[in-house]
Scaffold this motif. Structure first.
Motif, PDB file in Angstrom:
ATOM      1  N   ALA A  36      50.443  56.761  39.155  1.00 25.06           N
ATOM      2  CA  ALA A  36      51.358  57.137  38.072  1.00 25.06           C
ATOM      3  C   ALA A  36      51.518  55.984  37.091  1.00 25.06           C
ATOM      4  CB  ALA A  36      52.710  57.547  38.647  1.00 25.06           C
ATOM      5  N   ALA A  37      51.697  54.776  37.622  1.00 24.46           N
ATOM      6  CA  ALA A  37      51.873  53.606  36.762  1.00 24.46           C
ATOM      7  C   ALA A  37      50.573  53.224  36.067  1.00 24.46           C
ATOM      8  CB  ALA A  37      52.399  52.432  37.584  1.00 24.46           C
ATOM      9  N   SER A  38      49.460  53.228  36.819  1.00 26.62           N
ATOM     10  CA  SER A  38      48.189  52.780  36.241  1.00 26.62           C
ATOM     11  C   SER A  38      47.687  53.738  35.172  1.00 26.62           C
ATOM     12  CB  SER A  38      47.129  52.605  37.338  1.00 26.62           C
ATOM     13  OG  SER A  38      46.867  53.835  38.000  1.00 26.62           O
ATOM     14  N   SER A  39      47.877  55.054  35.362  1.00 27.14           N
ATOM     15  CA  SER A  39      47.435  55.998  34.338  1.00 27.14           C
ATOM     16  C   SER A  39      48.278  55.850  33.071  1.00 27.14           C
ATOM     17  CB  SER A  39      47.498  57.434  34.867  1.00 27.14           C
ATOM     18  OG  SER A  39      48.813  57.789  35.229  1.00 27.14           O
ATOM     19  N   PHE A  40      49.591  55.630  33.243  1.00 23.35           N
ATOM     20  CA  PHE A  40      50.453  55.397  32.073  1.00 23.35           C
ATOM     21  C   PHE A  40      49.992  54.163  31.312  1.00 23.35           C
ATOM     22  CE2 PHE A  40      53.987  53.065  30.185  1.00 23.35           C
ATOM     23  CZ  PHE A  40      54.483  54.005  29.300  1.00 23.35           C
ATOM     24  N   LEU A  41      49.703  53.080  32.037  1.00 20.27           N
ATOM     25  CA  LEU A  41      49.276  51.846  31.387  1.00 20.27           C
ATOM     26  C   LEU A  41      47.919  52.013  30.716  1.00 20.27           C
ATOM     27  CD1 LEU A  41      50.426  49.236  34.062  1.00 20.27           C
ATOM     28  CD2 LEU A  41      51.438  49.635  31.806  1.00 20.27           C
ATOM     29  N   ALA A  42      47.029  52.790  31.351  1.00 23.66           N
ATOM     30  CA  ALA A  42      45.705  53.011  30.764  1.00 23.66           C
ATOM     31  C   ALA A  42      45.819  53.761  29.437  1.00 23.66           C
ATOM     32  CB  ALA A  42      44.819  53.785  31.742  1.00 23.66           C
ATOM     33  N   PHE A  43      46.639  54.808  29.420  1.00 22.07           N
ATOM     34  CA  PHE A  43      46.806  55.554  28.174  1.00 22.07           C
ATOM     35  C   PHE A  43      47.546  54.727  27.128  1.00 22.07           C
ATOM     36  CE2 PHE A  43      45.850  59.508  30.551  1.00 22.07           C
ATOM     37  CZ  PHE A  43      44.903  60.010  29.675  1.00 22.07           C
ATOM     38  N   HIS A  44      48.480  53.909  27.564  1.00 21.79           N
ATOM     39  CA  HIS A  44      49.164  53.010  26.627  1.00 21.79           C
ATOM     40  C   HIS A  44      48.157  52.045  25.998  1.00 21.79           C
ATOM     41  CE1 HIS A  44      52.266  50.537  24.864  1.00 21.79           C
ATOM     42  NE2 HIS A  44      51.851  49.477  25.534  1.00 21.79           N
ATOM     43  N   ALA A  45      47.252  51.513  26.816  1.00 23.58           N
ATOM     44  CA  ALA A  45      46.228  50.605  26.306  1.00 23.58           C
ATOM     45  C   ALA A  45      45.302  51.304  25.324  1.00 23.58           C
ATOM     46  CB  ALA A  45      45.432  50.017  27.469  1.00 23.58           C
ATOM     47  N   MET A  46      44.925  52.543  25.632  1.00 20.31           N
ATOM     48  CA  MET A  46      43.989  53.284  24.790  1.00 20.31           C
ATOM     49  C   MET A  46      44.599  53.678  23.456  1.00 20.31           C
ATOM     50  SD  MET A  46      41.918  55.952  27.215  1.00 20.31           S
ATOM     51  CE  MET A  46      43.256  56.333  28.348  1.00 20.31           C
ATOM     52  N   PHE A  47      45.776  54.295  23.511  1.00 21.71           N
ATOM     53  CA  PHE A  47      46.326  54.947  22.325  1.00 21.71           C
ATOM     54  C   PHE A  47      47.361  54.124  21.572  1.00 21.71           C
ATOM     55  CE2 PHE A  47      45.025  58.655  24.984  1.00 21.71           C
ATOM     56  CZ  PHE A  47      44.049  59.130  24.126  1.00 21.71           C
ATOM     57  N   ASP A  48      47.979  53.179  22.236  1.00 22.22           N
ATOM     58  CA  ASP A  48      49.056  52.426  21.593  1.00 22.22           C
ATOM     59  C   ASP A  48      48.696  50.980  21.282  1.00 22.22           C
ATOM     60  OD1 ASP A  48      50.726  54.686  21.822  1.00 22.22           O
ATOM     61  OD2 ASP A  48      51.256  54.133  23.870  1.00 22.22           O
ATOM     62  N   ARG A  49      47.832  50.380  22.081  1.00 18.72           N
ATOM     63  CA  ARG A  49      47.532  48.957  21.926  1.00 18.72           C
ATOM     64  C   ARG A  49      46.135  48.689  21.366  1.00 18.72           C
ATOM     65  NH1 ARG A  49      51.817  45.999  21.842  1.00 18.72           N
ATOM     66  NH2 ARG A  49      50.590  44.209  22.513  1.00 18.72           N
ATOM     67  N   SER A  50      45.245  49.633  21.504  1.00 20.75           N
ATOM     68  CA  SER A  50      43.867  49.430  21.087  1.00 20.75           C
ATOM     69  C   SER A  50      43.686  49.772  19.613  1.00 20.75           C
ATOM     70  CB  SER A  50      42.938  50.309  21.942  1.00 20.75           C
ATOM     71  OG  SER A  50      41.639  50.343  21.425  1.00 20.75           O
ATOM     72  N   VAL A  51      42.627  49.230  19.000  1.00 17.28           N
ATOM     73  CA  VAL A  51      42.284  49.599  17.618  1.00 17.28           C
ATOM     74  C   VAL A  51      41.646  50.990  17.569  1.00 17.28           C
ATOM     75  CG1 VAL A  51      41.978  47.213  16.910  1.00 17.28           C
ATOM     76  CG2 VAL A  51      40.008  48.488  17.771  1.00 17.28           C
ATOM     77  N   PHE A  52      41.446  51.602  18.716  1.00 17.84           N
ATOM     78  CA  PHE A  52      40.811  52.923  18.794  1.00 17.84           C
ATOM     79  C   PHE A  52      41.473  53.919  17.849  1.00 17.84           C
ATOM     80  CE2 PHE A  52      40.917  57.076  21.222  1.00 17.84           C
ATOM     81  CZ  PHE A  52      39.694  57.513  20.759  1.00 17.84           C
TER      82      PHE A  52
END
Length: 224
Positions: free
Chosen positions: A28-44
């Protein structure tokens, strides 16, 4: 999980409950962090990379999505003066499980269409962008029909930008069993080769998003 573990009468059962709770909490925590990294923190999702990949800029483009708001690309702003069509292939009947719990709904700014009948004329698109959508097509035959549609609508010199999560170790560690919702890199290579596209280059945004830039294979040289 934890409550059941504490209530279990046998020590092994209690230990098992704690393990299950710990694993569930981790994913639950790791998937939240992964999506946060992808959509909120990345230049993606800043989308400037799209302009870099599609140089020279397309005059006509098709953007294919599957109801995920965060994949909406402002292509009209990135390519001023271009013509575009946005198509949403999301179908709650055949795509009931959103990728790792992301909320989905039909996009108001896109035309809804099934994957095997894109509402675009043959050879119209200089570029087709499929953003975190193709893995939602769970049926292999339907995926092949979808890529046949991409082949149909692409211009002779057209380019495909395919953006996907991959079924790999990084996704397994972040999403647990949810990573099975994704497909391996080899499947995307098979599908692009099947419509005579070659992967010109790949890039990644975080370990969880892969971009494939594909072009038409050059025609085979005549043996005469």
């Amino acid at each position: 999980g934890i409550a059941l573990g504490l209530a279990a009468p046998h020590p092994l059962a209690r230990a098992g409950g704690f393990v299950v709770a710990a694993v569930a909490g981790w994913f639950a925590a790791s998937s939240f962090l992964a999506f946060h990294a992808m959509f909120d923190r990345s230049v993606f999702t800043r989308w400037e990379w799209v302009r870099e990949e599609l140089d020279p800029p397309p005059a006509r483009w098709v953007h294919v999505s599957a109801g995920l708001e965060l994949t909406r690309i402002p292509l009209g702003e990135l390519f001023p003066g271009s013509q575009g069509a946005s198509v949403d292939i999301y179908d709650e009947e055949t795509m009931p499980a959103p990728a790792v719990g992301r909320a989905r709904e039909r996009r108001a700014d896109a035309t809804s269409a099934p994957p095997d009948a894109l509402p675009v004329e043959k050879g119209w698109a200089d570029a087709v962008l499929v953003v975190l959508a193709a893995h939602e097509i769970r049926s292999r035959p339907m995926r092949e029909k979808f890529f046949s549609e991409i082949d149909r609508i692409l211009a002779p010199e057209g380019r495909l930008v395919l953006v996907e999560h991959l079924r790999d170790l990084s996704s397994a560690l972040a999403f647990g069993p949810g990573f099975l919702h994704f497909l391996p890199r080899g499947e995307w290579l098979r599908l692009t080769r099947g419509i005579h596209l070659r992967v010109e280059r790949e890039r990644s945004f975080t370990p969880f998003v892969r971009v494939f830039l594909c072009r038409r294979e050059p025609p085979a040289a005549s043996t005469r």
